[in-house]
Design a protein around this motif. Sequence first.
Motif, PDB file in Angstrom:
ATOM      1  N   GLU A 241      15.446  36.185-108.923  1.00 53.38           N
ATOM      2  CA  GLU A 241      16.789  36.384-109.607  1.00 53.38           C
ATOM      3  C   GLU A 241      17.074  35.383-110.854  1.00 53.38           C
ATOM      4  O   GLU A 241      17.536  35.881-111.628  1.00 53.38           O
ATOM      5  CB  GLU A 241      17.972  35.905-108.643  1.00 53.38           C
ATOM      6  N   GLN A 242      16.143  34.290-110.837  1.00 50.98           N
ATOM      7  CA  GLN A 242      16.487  33.409-111.801  1.00 50.98           C
ATOM      8  C   GLN A 242      15.651  33.979-112.995  1.00 50.98           C
ATOM      9  O   GLN A 242      16.178  33.591-114.033  1.00 50.98           O
ATOM     10  CB  GLN A 242      15.623  32.181-111.461  1.00 50.98           C
ATOM     11  N   ALA A 243      14.667  34.888-113.111  1.00 49.62           N
ATOM     12  CA  ALA A 243      14.050  35.347-114.016  1.00 49.62           C
ATOM     13  C   ALA A 243      15.000  36.274-114.764  1.00 49.62           C
ATOM     14  O   ALA A 243      14.998  36.457-115.943  1.00 49.62           O
ATOM     15  CB  ALA A 243      12.764  36.009-113.490  1.00 49.62           C
ATOM     16  N   ILE A 244      15.643  37.161-113.857  1.00 55.40           N
ATOM     17  CA  ILE A 244      16.738  38.124-114.524  1.00 55.40           C
ATOM     18  C   ILE A 244      17.800  37.366-115.018  1.00 55.40           C
ATOM     19  O   ILE A 244      18.302  37.677-116.332  1.00 55.40           O
ATOM     20  CB  ILE A 244      17.168  38.969-113.248  1.00 55.40           C
ATOM     21  N   ILE A 245      18.226  36.268-114.573  1.00 57.91           N
ATOM     22  CA  ILE A 245      19.493  35.376-115.065  1.00 57.91           C
ATOM     23  C   ILE A 245      18.890  34.978-116.445  1.00 57.91           C
ATOM     24  O   ILE A 245      19.695  34.981-117.273  1.00 57.91           O
ATOM     25  CB  ILE A 245      19.844  34.328-114.328  1.00 57.91           C
ATOM     26  N   ASN A 246      17.682  34.401-116.421  1.00 60.35           N
ATOM     27  CA  ASN A 246      17.170  33.681-117.886  1.00 60.35           C
ATOM     28  C   ASN A 246      17.030  34.790-118.988  1.00 60.35           C
ATOM     29  O   ASN A 246      17.454  34.554-119.940  1.00 60.35           O
ATOM     30  CB  ASN A 246      15.896  33.139-117.556  1.00 60.35           C
ATOM     31  N   GLY A 508      33.713  25.831-110.021  1.00 62.89           N
ATOM     32  CA  GLY A 508      34.473  25.602-108.858  1.00 62.89           C
ATOM     33  C   GLY A 508      34.820  26.843-108.036  1.00 62.89           C
ATOM     34  O   GLY A 508      35.275  26.748-107.039  1.00 62.89           O
ATOM     35  N   ASP A 509      34.873  28.097-108.738  1.00 58.81           N
ATOM     36  CA  ASP A 509      35.350  28.981-108.013  1.00 58.81           C
ATOM     37  C   ASP A 509      34.437  30.119-107.778  1.00 58.81           C
ATOM     38  O   ASP A 509      34.705  31.296-107.074  1.00 58.81           O
ATOM     39  CB  ASP A 509      36.568  29.598-109.046  1.00 58.81           C
ATOM     40  N   THR A 510      33.209  30.012-108.225  1.00 61.90           N
ATOM     41  CA  THR A 510      32.041  31.121-108.000  1.00 61.90           C
ATOM     42  C   THR A 510      30.975  30.402-107.438  1.00 61.90           C
ATOM     43  O   THR A 510      30.824  28.923-107.349  1.00 61.90           O
ATOM     44  CB  THR A 510      31.609  31.825-109.125  1.00 61.90           C
ATOM     45  N   SER A 511      29.908  31.130-106.953  1.00 63.02           N
ATOM     46  CA  SER A 511      28.638  30.197-106.440  1.00 63.02           C
ATOM     47  C   SER A 511      27.453  31.153-106.647  1.00 63.02           C
ATOM     48  O   SER A 511      27.302  32.416-107.089  1.00 63.02           O
ATOM     49  CB  SER A 511      28.999  30.134-104.907  1.00 63.02           C
ATOM     50  N   GLY A 512      26.339  30.662-106.445  1.00 62.97           N
ATOM     51  CA  GLY A 512      25.219  31.255-106.320  1.00 62.97           C
ATOM     52  C   GLY A 512      24.464  31.951-107.670  1.00 62.97           C
ATOM     53  O   GLY A 512      24.845  31.252-108.735  1.00 62.97           O
ATOM     54  N   ASP A 513      23.827  32.858-107.757  1.00 67.79           N
ATOM     55  CA  ASP A 513      23.220  33.561-108.947  1.00 67.79           C
ATOM     56  C   ASP A 513      24.346  34.156-109.702  1.00 67.79           C
ATOM     57  O   ASP A 513      24.175  34.031-111.190  1.00 67.79           O
ATOM     58  CB  ASP A 513      22.238  34.666-108.636  1.00 67.79           C
ATOM     59  N   TYR A 514      25.400  34.633-109.027  1.00 65.42           N
ATOM     60  CA  TYR A 514      26.735  35.255-109.830  1.00 65.42           C
ATOM     61  C   TYR A 514      27.188  34.228-110.700  1.00 65.42           C
ATOM     62  O   TYR A 514      27.417  34.251-111.675  1.00 65.42           O
ATOM     63  CB  TYR A 514      27.612  35.560-108.773  1.00 65.42           C
ATOM     64  N   LYS A 515      27.378  32.870-110.305  1.00 64.34           N
ATOM     65  CA  LYS A 515      27.815  31.689-110.943  1.00 64.34           C
ATOM     66  C   LYS A 515      27.102  31.404-112.128  1.00 64.34           C
ATOM     67  O   LYS A 515      27.497  31.365-113.247  1.00 64.34           O
ATOM     68  CB  LYS A 515      28.043  30.536-109.893  1.00 64.34           C
ATOM     69  N   LYS A 516      25.609  31.342-111.909  1.00 59.85           N
ATOM     70  CA  LYS A 516      24.696  30.932-112.890  1.00 59.85           C
ATOM     71  C   LYS A 516      24.745  31.957-114.055  1.00 59.85           C
ATOM     72  O   LYS A 516      24.756  31.558-115.222  1.00 59.85           O
ATOM     73  CB  LYS A 516      23.221  30.942-112.206  1.00 59.85           C
ATOM     74  N   LEU A 517      24.980  33.168-113.701  1.00 54.76           N
ATOM     75  CA  LEU A 517      24.870  34.201-114.836  1.00 54.76           C
ATOM     76  C   LEU A 517      26.357  34.148-115.573  1.00 54.76           C
ATOM     77  O   LEU A 517      26.465  34.353-116.897  1.00 54.76           O
ATOM     78  CB  LEU A 517      24.736  35.631-114.323  1.00 54.76           C
ATOM     79  N   LEU A 518      27.315  33.941-114.994  1.00 58.16           N
ATOM     80  CA  LEU A 518      28.552  33.647-115.415  1.00 58.16           C
ATOM     81  C   LEU A 518      28.612  32.578-116.492  1.00 58.16           C
ATOM     82  O   LEU A 518      29.080  32.453-117.648  1.00 58.16           O
ATOM     83  CB  LEU A 518      29.759  33.622-114.422  1.00 58.16           C
ATOM     84  N   LEU A 519      27.979  31.552-116.037  1.00 56.79           N
ATOM     85  CA  LEU A 519      27.993  30.113-116.976  1.00 56.79           C
ATOM     86  C   LEU A 519      27.106  30.476-118.193  1.00 56.79           C
ATOM     87  O   LEU A 519      27.350  29.865-119.218  1.00 56.79           O
ATOM     88  CB  LEU A 519      27.282  29.056-115.986  1.00 56.79           C
ATOM     89  N   LYS A 520      26.146  31.172-118.047  1.00 56.38           N
ATOM     90  CA  LYS A 520      25.461  31.788-119.207  1.00 56.38           C
ATOM     91  C   LYS A 520      26.393  32.263-120.250  1.00 56.38           C
ATOM     92  O   LYS A 520      26.259  32.267-121.259  1.00 56.38           O
ATOM     93  CB  LYS A 520      24.035  32.607-118.913  1.00 56.38           C
ATOM     94  N   LEU A 521      27.006  33.189-119.812  1.00 53.05           N
ATOM     95  CA  LEU A 521      27.914  34.149-120.752  1.00 53.05           C
ATOM     96  C   LEU A 521      29.177  33.045-121.365  1.00 53.05           C
ATOM     97  O   LEU A 521      29.518  33.289-122.431  1.00 53.05           O
ATOM     98  CB  LEU A 521      28.692  35.111-120.006  1.00 53.05           C
ATOM     99  N   CYS A 522      29.333  32.183-120.453  1.00 52.40           N
ATOM    100  CA  CYS A 522      30.241  30.981-120.928  1.00 52.40           C
ATOM    101  C   CYS A 522      29.876  30.330-122.031  1.00 52.40           C
ATOM    102  O   CYS A 522      30.643  29.942-122.894  1.00 52.40           O
ATOM    103  CB  CYS A 522      30.700  30.296-119.636  1.00 52.40           C
TER     104      CYS A 522
END
Length: 526
Positions: A241-246, A508-522
């Motif tokens: 998943e981390q490769a997909i996120i990156n 603080g409101d999300t977690s896991g891979d979902y949170k990581k990818l949202l923070l990339k968009l942020c």
Amino acid sequence: MSYPGYPPQSGYPPQGGGYPPQPGAYPPAAGGYPPQPGMYPPQAGGYPPQPGAYPPQPGAFPGQPGQYPSVPSGGWGAPIGLDNLPNPGFNASNIQGMANQFAADGGFAPNPSMFSGGYPGPQPGGPPAVSPNQPYGMYLQPGGGMPQNPGMGYPGGPPPGQQMPSYPNIPAPTPSGPSYPRAPSPNPSMPGYGGGYGGGAPAVPAISRGFRGSIQDFPGADPLRDAEVLRKAMKGFGTDEQAIINLLGSRSNKQRVPLLVSYKTAYGKDLIKDLKSELSGNFEKLVLAMLKTPSQYDAYELKEAIKGAGTDEACLIEILASRSNAEIREINQVFKAENKKSLEDAISGDTSGHFRRLLVSLAQGNRDESENVDISIAKTDAQALYQAGENKLGTDESKFNAILCARSKAHLRAVFNEYQHMCGRDIEKSIEREMSGDLESGMLAVVKCIKNTPAYFAERLHKAMKGAGTKDRTLIRIMVTRSEVDMLDIRQEYAKNYGKSLYTAISGDTSGDYKKLLLKLCGGSD
């Protein structure tokens, strides 16, 4: 030392010290450079020119009787350019004669070989050629200077881009400051939404703030190499998943969407199906949303907001109130192609009353997008809104609809300002007093979007995350659709209005891979 297309000639290029020229070198020096009295520019009387000087007299150019032929009665004819050679009057037979004439006049004698491949045409706004036999590039430049051939530098002088000693130079072209004259550039402030995918060109804003998104093009991205990364991430036991996120978190929309084709080209498999089989939950929804074009994603979200039991009115109004005319028209095309019915028909079948009228009006994508503001008309519109609401028993919703959906955003901001002065109440407060339900929410969304679009989306994100539970559909939609438009501004408004950064709120409101990818968009921490 020799120059391409410039065979050595006697006294040229200048020897012995280079520039300024020695006797017999170019340019001819009668007293040297800068020019002495009696040379160009004219000293006697200065500018404007004296009688007999420029502008040319009948039959001469400039002002020297008989030196050059007069303008033919039919004009000079077609310009000499790369796309319309040969041109009447310009051929190999008279090039040498032209060169001899120049030499006889004491000027620079061009060698015929320099024209063998055609001569570049004039730049936009440049003066016309002197005569039918005179190729482009040999006319006088503004200020009286001789033309330079871009890329070849100045004969006998330094290489291109370097300053000529004691000689004023036109600034070299740079990415940040192109040389004069400057062609209009497309609006850079609205990639993705607002120009990147729309069917027409949106109006250029009065003030361009530059790129305000958090995701930009990744330099040197290769769709086939990216497809290979995704394939390796999903191949075999388990998923990286981390490769997909990156990968997806560092590619712009126009770099992500082609991955569907490159993946199928390389592996004969459907990328969407493979991702669905490997991912799940909100992370899967976020990844799939990022692989749609903006118009595809908006059309999909509108369809989902309408279908089934209950309607997501907030989603409908969010999309239709915040997109440009070009974007809305493209959404209409995609919606019709994918659903076999028009967006207007779908809206009409699922909503009613004045709220339906509001949505149908916005779905036309026909708002005035000019930046001109006439204060007298703004005052008239403010008065009309006051008469239709606060100053009336009951409310004339149609008047609000007509003004809020048709007028330009710049004009409406002036209307809201005049309204505040007129009745001492903000337009939003009046709408809250006069309307209710979906119509109130819709009208407020339109007003908020017009006043401050980033603040409107910051409020939508705050409401999606506050309290128990998260409205993930809203969170995903806004983070994906605004990441290449105004995410940096949304982050500023969020921090200003809610006392913490958007990055912190998402963390603080999300977690896991979902949170990581949202923070990339942020776009990183604040």
